[in-house]
Design a protein around this motif. Structure first.
Motif, short mmCIF file in Angstrom:
data_model
loop_
_atom_site.label_atom_id
_atom_site.label_comp_id
_atom_site.label_asym_id
_atom_site.label_seq_id
_atom_site.Cartn_x
_atom_site.Cartn_y
_atom_site.Cartn_z
N THR A 190 1.04 -1.11 0.02
CA THR A 190 -0.03 0.00 0.11
C THR A 190 0.99 1.25 -0.02
O THR A 190 0.51 2.24 -0.83
CB THR A 190 -1.06 0.06 1.29
N VAL A 191 2.07 1.26 0.98
CA VAL A 191 2.72 2.49 0.91
C VAL A 191 3.50 2.44 -0.30
O VAL A 191 3.66 3.60 -1.03
CB VAL A 191 3.74 2.23 2.02
N ALA A 192 4.07 1.55 -1.09
CA ALA A 192 4.63 1.66 -2.38
C ALA A 192 3.91 2.07 -3.39
O ALA A 192 4.28 2.74 -4.31
CB ALA A 192 5.47 0.20 -2.67
N ALA A 193 2.65 1.75 -3.44
CA ALA A 193 1.63 2.08 -4.62
C ALA A 193 1.27 3.65 -4.26
O ALA A 193 0.62 4.19 -5.44
CB ALA A 193 0.26 1.18 -4.27
N GLY A 194 1.52 3.95 -3.16
CA GLY A 194 1.01 5.53 -2.86
C GLY A 194 -0.50 5.81 -2.84
O GLY A 194 -1.12 6.85 -3.05
N ARG A 195 -1.10 4.81 -2.37
CA ARG A 195 -2.72 4.79 -2.37
C ARG A 195 -3.04 4.09 -0.94
O ARG A 195 -2.16 3.48 -0.39
CB ARG A 195 -3.31 3.52 -3.50
#
Length: 241
Positions: A171-176
């Protein structure tokens, strides 16, 4: 690794000057590094820097990183806050244990993977195991089956926490936000279901949607799966309450 050498022999007094450090201090520093930076950051050089010691001097306390990892796993097992003995309600006792395990593994994200490479059980881990075996006696399990049940329960919690942490990192890596990713996943699966190519999956999704509880957060999901796991531990031969 010789477990007798590791656990049965305490650090004895040495001739000459008293030791400047201890195995417990080195272990605690290693845990702090792993918590903050990951297990890959745990090196004798990094620990030595934190405690103000020479790198090579630490090997007189801990001979290698494999031994250090064993010490780290047992060290964090001391985080369990369990009563002196089981309550007699074995399901409640196992739920309490599993919740403690989950909380500890989330505080120490390196722990689930470390459990897969652990070679021996230290004194703090044995205390937790003794509690679990006592709880499982009330479920009607003999000692050998109790050992297997404890292993299965711990493996379930470790796998679940690994999944939780991986999802949070994604979730953090996706920026969402988590809800945004869940909505995207739901739209994708809805399209899959409507394609007609996966009728069993479509039926399962409909059933899951209809029976979805109001609280569908991560804690509620863990509790539902934990109940299924506990039911399975004693299926086919143990008492139920």
């Amino acid at each position: 690794m010789d477990p007798e050498l590791l656990w049965s022999q305490t650090e004895g007094p040495r001739r000459g000057r008293p030791p400047a450090h201890s195995r417990a201090e080195i272990t605690a520093e290693a845990v702090a590094i792993a918590d903050a930076e990951g297990i890959g950051a745990v090196t004798m050089r990094a620990i030595a820097s934190r405690i103000g010691a020479g790198t090579m001097s630490l090997y007189s306390y801990v001979p290698n990183k494999e031994t250090l990892l064993e010490l780290m796993v047992d060290h964090v097992s001391g985080d369990h806050r369990l009563p002196p003995g089981p309550s007699g309600d074995w399901r409640a006792d196992l739920r309490r244990l599993a919740r403690e395990q989950r909380a500890i593994m989330r505080r120490h994200p390196w722990l689930p993977a470390a459990l897969h490479t652990r070679q021996t059980l230290g004194p703090r881990t044995l205390t937790v195991l003794e509690y679990a075996l006592g709880a499982l006696e009330a479920a009607g399990l003999e000692a050998g089956a109790g050992l297997e049940a404890f292993s299965l329960l711990t493996g379930f919690v470790a796998g679940h926490v690994s999944y939780e942490l991986a999802q949070e990192q994604a979730t953090v890596a996706a920026g969402r936000t988590s809800s945004e990713l869940q909505d995207a996943q739901a739209r994708y699966l809805q399209g899959v279901a409507l394609s007609g190519r996966y009728p069993r999956l479509a039926a399962a999704l409909v059933s899951a949607s209809a029976s979805a509880p109001e609280d569908a957060g991560p804690d509620a999901a863990f509790e539902r799966l934990l109940d299924r796991m506990i039911d399975g531990l004693t299926a086919g031969g143990a008492a139920s309450t």
